[in-house]
Scaffold this motif. Structure first.
Motif, PDB file in Angstrom:
ATOM      1  N   GLY A   6     -20.297  22.101  83.384  1.00  0.00           N
ATOM      2  CA  GLY A   6     -19.131  21.350  84.410  1.00  0.00           C
ATOM      3  C   GLY A   6     -18.785  22.256  85.582  1.00  0.00           C
ATOM      4  N   ASP A   7     -17.485  22.497  85.794  1.00  0.00           N
ATOM      5  CA  ASP A   7     -16.949  23.124  86.685  1.00  0.00           C
ATOM      6  C   ASP A   7     -16.932  24.570  86.438  1.00  0.00           C
ATOM      7  N   LEU A   8     -17.777  25.314  86.815  1.00  0.00           N
ATOM      8  CA  LEU A   8     -17.517  26.817  86.417  1.00  0.00           C
ATOM      9  C   LEU A   8     -17.414  27.628  87.632  1.00  0.00           C
ATOM     10  N   THR A   9     -16.838  29.010  87.347  1.00  0.00           N
ATOM     11  CA  THR A   9     -16.583  30.017  88.315  1.00  0.00           C
ATOM     12  C   THR A   9     -17.622  31.268  87.873  1.00  0.00           C
TER      13      THR A   9
END
Length: 68
Positions: A10-13
């Motif tokens: 998914g969207d990750l930092t």
């Protein structure tokens, strides 16, 4: 793949850390000792800043640790 929970998606930092190992030794000795607080994050100002701060902390005496 993560150590804690395995695969994550998914969207990750992403965060990367620059760690410095801080060691001390008696002049002329072979043994090295880890300064409490090591490894330490290299400050945004860079490794030179940490390298200057450690001897200053040690010179104060007492129970010096790696400066934050």
């Amino acid at each position: 793949m993560t150590d804690e929970v395995g695969v994550i998606t998914g969207d990750l930092t992403v965060h990367t850390a620059r760690l410095a190992s801080v060691m001390l030794q008696y002049t002329g000795a072979e043994e090295w000792y880890t300064l409490t607080g090591s490894p330490a994050m290299v400050p945004d100002k860079g490794l030179d800043c940490l390298h200057a701060a450690v001897p200053a902390a040690v010179a104060l005496g007492g129970e010096a640790t790696v400066p934050q």
